[in-house]
Design a protein around this motif. Structure first.
Motif, short mmCIF file in Angstrom:
data_model
loop_
_atom_site.label_atom_id
_atom_site.label_comp_id
_atom_site.label_asym_id
_atom_site.label_seq_id
_atom_site.Cartn_x
_atom_site.Cartn_y
_atom_site.Cartn_z
N SER A 120 47.83 59.24 -40.77
CA SER A 120 47.29 59.82 -42.00
C SER A 120 48.41 60.34 -42.91
O SER A 120 48.23 60.44 -44.12
N HIS A 121 49.56 60.64 -42.33
CA HIS A 121 50.71 61.11 -43.12
C HIS A 121 51.40 59.97 -43.86
O HIS A 121 52.34 60.21 -44.62
N LEU A 122 50.95 58.75 -43.63
CA LEU A 122 51.54 57.60 -44.32
C LEU A 122 50.80 57.24 -45.60
O LEU A 122 51.22 56.33 -46.32
N LYS A 123 49.69 57.95 -45.89
CA LYS A 123 48.98 57.70 -47.15
C LYS A 123 49.93 57.93 -48.30
O LYS A 123 50.66 58.92 -48.34
N GLY A 124 49.93 57.03 -49.22
CA GLY A 124 50.79 57.16 -50.40
C GLY A 124 52.22 56.73 -50.16
O GLY A 124 52.99 56.61 -51.11
N GLU A 125 52.59 56.52 -48.93
CA GLU A 125 53.94 56.03 -48.63
C GLU A 125 53.94 54.51 -48.75
O GLU A 125 52.93 53.87 -48.48
N ASP A 126 55.07 53.96 -49.12
CA ASP A 126 55.15 52.51 -49.23
C ASP A 126 56.53 52.04 -48.80
O ASP A 126 57.53 52.65 -49.18
N TRP A 127 56.56 51.03 -48.00
CA TRP A 127 57.81 50.38 -47.63
C TRP A 127 57.49 48.96 -47.21
O TRP A 127 56.35 48.65 -46.84
N LEU A 128 58.49 48.11 -47.30
CA LEU A 128 58.31 46.73 -46.88
C LEU A 128 57.97 46.72 -45.40
O LEU A 128 58.71 47.26 -44.59
N LYS A 151 55.00 48.05 -44.22
CA LYS A 151 54.03 49.10 -43.90
C LYS A 151 52.69 48.50 -43.47
O LYS A 151 52.08 48.97 -42.50
N ASP A 152 52.22 47.46 -44.17
CA ASP A 152 50.92 46.88 -43.83
C ASP A 152 50.94 46.35 -42.40
O ASP A 152 50.00 46.57 -41.64
N ARG A 153 52.02 45.68 -42.02
CA ARG A 153 52.14 45.16 -40.66
C ARG A 153 52.20 46.32 -39.66
O ARG A 153 51.58 46.27 -38.60
N PHE A 154 52.94 47.37 -40.00
CA PHE A 154 53.04 48.55 -39.14
C PHE A 154 51.65 49.14 -38.89
O PHE A 154 51.27 49.41 -37.75
N MET A 155 50.87 49.30 -39.95
CA MET A 155 49.53 49.89 -39.82
C MET A 155 48.62 48.97 -38.99
O MET A 155 47.84 49.46 -38.17
N GLU A 156 48.74 47.68 -39.17
CA GLU A 156 47.96 46.71 -38.40
C GLU A 156 48.28 46.84 -36.90
O GLU A 156 47.37 46.88 -36.07
N VAL A 157 49.56 46.91 -36.59
CA VAL A 157 49.99 47.06 -35.19
C VAL A 157 49.46 48.37 -34.62
O VAL A 157 48.94 48.41 -33.50
N MET A 158 49.57 49.45 -35.37
CA MET A 158 49.15 50.75 -34.88
C MET A 158 47.63 50.79 -34.64
O MET A 158 47.17 51.38 -33.66
N ASN A 166 60.94 57.00 -39.51
CA ASN A 166 62.01 57.83 -40.08
C ASN A 166 62.99 56.98 -40.87
O ASN A 166 63.40 57.35 -41.97
N LYS A 167 63.36 55.85 -40.32
CA LYS A 167 64.33 54.99 -41.02
C LYS A 167 63.78 54.52 -42.36
O LYS A 167 64.46 54.56 -43.38
N HIS A 168 62.54 54.07 -42.36
CA HIS A 168 61.99 53.46 -43.58
C HIS A 168 61.51 54.48 -44.60
O HIS A 168 61.35 54.13 -45.77
N LEU A 169 61.32 55.72 -44.19
CA LEU A 169 60.85 56.74 -45.13
C LEU A 169 61.85 57.86 -45.33
O LEU A 169 61.53 58.90 -45.89
N GLY A 170 63.07 57.66 -44.87
CA GLY A 170 64.13 58.63 -45.13
C GLY A 170 64.03 59.89 -44.31
O GLY A 170 64.66 60.90 -44.67
#
Length: 185
Positions: free
Chosen positions: A46-54, A56-63, A171-175
């Motif tokens: 839920s903390h990834l709402k509004g976040e965007d990185w190349l 992310k969609d695949r990450f959310m699908e896996v999770m 952490n890497k993708h969102l700084g």
């Protein structure tokens, strides 16, 4: 269907197939902790709402796939020994975790020290989920021979590794800053 049944008001609950056990039964602790881990993953995501990185969609699908499998693992833990498990964990699910760990780990700097759970809120949440999964694993191990499918222990073990890498990946993708353990403290 009502949410409340009042059938647990005296400290008992039903396993799959209706066997009644105390709510502090080891089996209930095991599947309840899987549920807690699943909720922790959901909170982290839920903390990834509004976040965007190349990616992310695949990450959310896996999770979300992980959450679904973890739900089924809980059902497997809630099934008494000797009863048919309607959905059974397979080795291929462990292989999927390992493949994803390897893929994400290639994108990360090698670890030279222990790190503290920290960084982006989603990353810290995934670290929290990792520790809850470790507790579920300990309960599953404690079930011993009562656990029909020993792959459950392997899956939970690998899932905690997966969540560690997922936390680092976020952490890497969102700084998010990885804080290394200070060995001199």
């Amino acid at each position: 269907m009502r949410i409340y049944t009042r059938s647990g008001d005296k400290g008992q609950t039903s396993l799959i197939y209706g066997n009644r056990v105390a709510k502090n039964d080891l089996r209930v602790e095991a599947y309840g902790t899987c549920d807690e881990a699943n909720s922790s993953i959901g909170l982290a995501l839920s903390h990834l709402k509004g976040e965007d990185w190349l990616g992310k969609d695949r990450f959310m699908e896996v999770m979300q796939r992980i959450q679904t499998i973890l739900f089924h693992v809980g059902a497997e833990l809630a099934t008494p020994k000797g009863k048919e498990v309607k959905w059974q964990l397979k080795k291929e699910y462990i292989d999927e975790l390992e493949k994803q760990i390897d893929e994400w780990d290639e994108d990360l700097a090698p670890l030279k020290n222990f790190i503290l759970p920290s960084g982006h809120e989603a990353s810290a949440g995934l670290h929290m989920a990792r520790t809850v999964v470790r507790r579920a694993e300990r309960y599953a191990v404690a079930l011993g021979d009562e656990l029909e499918n020993q792959l459950v222990v392997s899956y939970l073990n690998r899932l905690s590794d997966f969540l560690f890498v997922a936390a680092r990946y976020v952490n890497k993708h969102l700084g998010g800053r990885e804080v290394t353990l200070d060995p001199d403290v």
